[in-house]
Design a protein around this motif. Structure first.
Motif, PDB file in Angstrom:
ATOM      1  N   ALA B  50       0.761  -1.540  -0.070  1.00 36.71           N
ATOM      2  CA  ALA B  50      -0.530   0.216   0.077  1.00 36.71           C
ATOM      3  C   ALA B  50       0.999   1.389   0.215  1.00 36.71           C
ATOM      4  CB  ALA B  50      -1.145  -0.084   1.205  1.00 36.71           C
ATOM      5  N   GLU B  51       1.325   0.648   1.023  1.00 35.83           N
ATOM      6  CA  GLU B  51       3.081   1.913   0.626  1.00 35.83           C
ATOM      7  C   GLU B  51       3.444   2.686  -0.587  1.00 35.83           C
ATOM      8  OE1 GLU B  51       5.813   2.175   4.051  1.00 35.83           O
ATOM      9  OE2 GLU B  51       3.972   2.540   5.232  1.00 35.83           O
ATOM     10  N   LYS B  52       4.008   1.091  -1.531  1.00 35.75           N
ATOM     11  CA  LYS B  52       4.614   1.863  -2.613  1.00 35.75           C
ATOM     12  C   LYS B  52       3.380   2.303  -3.974  1.00 35.75           C
ATOM     13  CE  LYS B  52       8.829  -1.074  -1.922  1.00 35.75           C
ATOM     14  NZ  LYS B  52       8.570  -2.584  -2.289  1.00 35.75           N
ATOM     15  N   VAL B  53       2.703   2.304  -3.303  1.00 33.97           N
ATOM     16  CA  VAL B  53       1.753   2.351  -4.135  1.00 33.97           C
ATOM     17  C   VAL B  53       1.334   3.424  -4.188  1.00 33.97           C
ATOM     18  CG1 VAL B  53      -1.401   2.544  -5.152  1.00 33.97           C
ATOM     19  CG2 VAL B  53       0.225   0.559  -4.461  1.00 33.97           C
ATOM     20  N   ALA B  54       1.181   4.102  -2.936  1.00 35.95           N
ATOM     21  CA  ALA B  54       1.151   5.889  -2.309  1.00 35.95           C
ATOM     22  C   ALA B  54       1.746   6.369  -3.007  1.00 35.95           C
ATOM     23  CB  ALA B  54       0.937   5.294  -1.051  1.00 35.95           C
ATOM     24  N   ALA B  55       2.790   5.818  -3.207  1.00 35.00           N
ATOM     25  CA  ALA B  55       3.275   7.321  -3.824  1.00 35.00           C
ATOM     26  C   ALA B  55       3.114   7.542  -5.030  1.00 35.00           C
ATOM     27  CB  ALA B  55       4.820   6.539  -4.347  1.00 35.00           C
ATOM     28  N   ARG B  56       2.349   6.767  -5.551  1.00 37.28           N
ATOM     29  CA  ARG B  56       1.676   6.945  -7.132  1.00 37.28           C
ATOM     30  C   ARG B  56       0.409   7.735  -7.348  1.00 37.28           C
ATOM     31  NH1 ARG B  56       5.356   4.175 -11.309  1.00 37.28           N
ATOM     32  NH2 ARG B  56       6.122   3.340  -9.891  1.00 37.28           N
ATOM     33  N   LYS B  57       0.127   8.567  -8.276  1.00 36.40           N
ATOM     34  CA  LYS B  57      -1.124   9.647  -7.821  1.00 36.40           C
ATOM     35  C   LYS B  57      -2.025   9.151  -8.267  1.00 36.40           C
ATOM     36  CE  LYS B  57      -1.738  14.390 -10.764  1.00 36.40           C
ATOM     37  NZ  LYS B  57      -2.846  14.477 -11.719  1.00 36.40           N
ATOM     38  N   VAL B  58      -2.377   8.968  -6.794  1.00 38.99           N
ATOM     39  CA  VAL B  58      -3.774   8.430  -6.790  1.00 38.99           C
ATOM     40  C   VAL B  58      -4.387   9.673  -5.577  1.00 38.99           C
ATOM     41  CG1 VAL B  58      -3.130   5.951  -7.528  1.00 38.99           C
ATOM     42  CG2 VAL B  58      -2.836   6.678  -5.095  1.00 38.99           C
TER      43      VAL B  58
END
Lengths: 263, 329
Positions: B50-58
């Motif tokens: 989840a933390e890795k994904v949170a770095a993307r523009k969402v």
């Protein structure tokens, strides 16, 4: 054990496809057809299970009159009888509306096992078998590469995962399995099988016969609409080397040496 | 206005590479429709993902964490997402078109009575209404598809349809929120016994410099001699598309594609291979690609640099002779 195998008739792999005048479908006139490839494997798998544990295979097909050819082939391969969901009300649907029609027919049969191919070679949704399981309230497993004999009401199967990985799982019966191409070599129909197929039962059924609301199936029941079907524009065109075999081969070697510098 | 969800597939607690492709596709859809994009991570032990994904523009990352979600089985996955969709009512839910997604997302579609457009290669908005492009008939044709009626809309993207690198990063890390779902009453009917690799690949094709791959067009096992001779003349490895291995003409460890090995040799020759997407994903990054096929419309020609249209049984022996000549053998 009663096994229903869902099969679909599709254009032959090498068939040249023309878009029909409506711009939304393929003109099937004069196009050679076959049983969808992974459905052939599903049929083979069903016949093997029935031969091992005893029981019968019922072929179930949704399609027009012309699909009788595919049904005859399934009967010739060894299916005991067939159900043909053949009615204008079933046509023009998507995976969801096809699964609703199939589910209604399966409920009437109440088999122990339903097999389908992994996906069709024409629409290629890879959804119908799994939707069918959910509609029936049954468990399902996809991409099956091996089936063991059922034991204590459960069946053990091998699933294909990605990149060369596999998995053994068990699930309770009744269940739906979608079969991956290559599971077992597909048998040919013998002459005796072909002759015998003519005497086997092939029941044609419409929405009312299987007890499904006409608004749920075919074009009326679809959730996805095909707006336009067309030949894709090629993004990167290969340089086609012309001439007879020797000339084309010489041009290729020349380019691999001088342009691509890989020889 | 409902959001767009990109559902993240994880493996060993990490987002799979294709999940970034789902985010990239989601960003494109979000821009076209003016809707917010959120990511949804589900599994057990997925806080790191989840933390890795949170770095993307969402806009935000929703997390469904439950021990029943490991190992993957279809019943709890279907139940978890069904509950989340019913609670939050997103307009679109996006997935990568992986084997796992094919195993459970059609169930979800049926459970939600939702439409599901699978294996999508592109999308655009025509006057605010999104159109999703698929490639039916083995990739020979394109189809523009749209949803009819109301209800949640499910979409899966073909591998490579969008690029993971195009999944834009956000200015700051997106907020991560728990998405509570109660799976206590969910019966897990599938039991996983064992997950394993069938054969140690005796042949590591990923190291080959030159690969000569043969497909269904070879017709039968007895015909393989012509391509074996070409592979020998080029000093290359012999490989195959799936149907050749399904028919046991060549062993499984020679298979290239989504269910086999992924390769990128300097030179790749595809002989009698039409170029179904399952094959293309395993070889399209090769240096120079040559296709020999009797069907001028075969999709393989769209990824090839050089092509010869015709009978492989005439062309391949001629090519072998020319290669030997060129290499002074």
């Amino acid at each position: 054990m009663k096994i229903v195998v869902c099969i679909k008739q599709v254009p032959e792999r090498d068939a040249r496809l023309r878009i029909a005048s409506d711009g939304k479908s393929v003109d099937t006139a004069g196009v050679a057809t076959e049983i969808n490839e992974s459905d052939q494997y599903a049929l083979e798998a069903g016949l093997r299970v029935a031969e091992k544990v005893g029981g019968e295979v019922v072929a179930l097909l949704l399609g027009p009159d012309a699909a009788e050819e595919a049904i005859r082939r399934a009967l010739a391969m060894g299916a005991a009888r067939a159900i043909h969901l053949n009615d204008a009300g079933f046509q023009g649907g998507d995976a969801s509306s096809a699964a609703k029609a199939l589910a209604a027919a399966v409920r009437q049969e109440s088999p122990d096992l339903v097999l389908t191919g992994l996906q069709s070679d024409d629409a290629g949704w890879s959804q119908t078998g799994v939707i069918l399981a959910q509609l029936l309230g049954w468990p399902s497993a996809t991409l099956i590469m091996e089936i063991e004999q059922p034991e204590d009401g459960r069946i053990k199967v091998k699933r294909e995962l990605e990149a060369g990985w596999f998995q053994w799982i068990t699930l309770p019966l009744p269940a739906v399995l979608t079969i991956q191409s290559g599971i077992y070599p597909v048998r040919y129909a013998t002459l005796k099988g072909i002759m015998g197929a003519k005497k086997k039962e092939m029941k044609k059924m419409g929405p009312a016969d299987v007890g499904v609301d006409g608004g749920q199936v075919g074009a009326a029941g679809r959730k996805v609409e095909l707006k336009r079907l067309y030949v894709p524009e090629k993004t990167a065109e290969a340089e086609i080397l012309e001439g007879d075999a020797a000339t084309a081969a010489a041009s290729l070697v020349d380019r691999l040496q001088k342009e691509a510098k890989v020889l | 206005m409902g959001a767009i969800w990109a559902v993240i597939q994880t493996e060993k607690g990490e987002p799979r590479g294709v999940s970034y492709e789902t985010i990239a596709g989601g960003q494109k859809l979000a821009a076209a429709l003016g809707k917010p994009l959120e990511a949804l991570v589900l599994g057990a032990g997925v806080a790191g993902a989840a933390e890795k994904v949170a770095a993307r523009k969402v806009e935000r990352v929703r997390v469904i964490e439950d021990p029943k979600l490991d190992p993957y089985t279809p019943d709890p996955y279907t139940a978890a997402l069904r509950l989340a969709v019913e609670a939050e009512k997103p307009d679109y839910v996006l997935f990568p078109h992986t084997y796992q997604v094919r195993d459970w997302v059609p169930r979800l579609a049926a459970a939600l009575d939702a439409g599901f457009i699978s294996d999508v290669v592109d999308l655009r908005a025509d006057g605010g209404e999104p159109v999703f492009v698929r490639q039916p008939y083995q990739g020979k044709l394109n189809a523009d598809c749209a949803f009819t009626g109301s209800g949640p809309r499910l979409v899966s993207f073909q591998a490579g349809a969008f690029l993971a690198d195009d999944a834009a990063k956000g200015d700051a890390s997106a907020e991560i929120v728990a998405q509570p779902v109660d799976l206590s009453g969910v019966e897990v009917r599938t039991q996983v016994l064992e997950t394993f690799q069938e054969v140690e690949n005796k042949v590591d094709l990923s190291r080959a410099d030159v690969i000569v791959a043969v497909g269904r067009g070879i017709g039968k096992q007895e015909n393989l001699g012509v391509v074996e001779e070409l592979a020998a003349a080029l000093g290359g490895q012999l490989a195959a598309s799936r149907p050749v291995c399904d028919n046991e003409w060549l062993p499984m460890d020679r298979q290239i594609g989504s269910s086999g090995q992924t390769v990128a040799p300097r030179l790749y020759l595809a002989i009698g291979i039409s170029g179904a997407i399952q094959h293309l994903v395993g070889m399209k990054n090769s240096g120079t690609i040559v296709a020999i096929n009797k069907d001028a419309n075969a999709p393989i020609f769209s990824v090839a640099d050089y092509g010869i249209v015709g009978d492989l049984f005439e062309i391949v022996p001629a090519l072998t002779a020319k290669v030997k000549e060129a290499r002074g053998a």
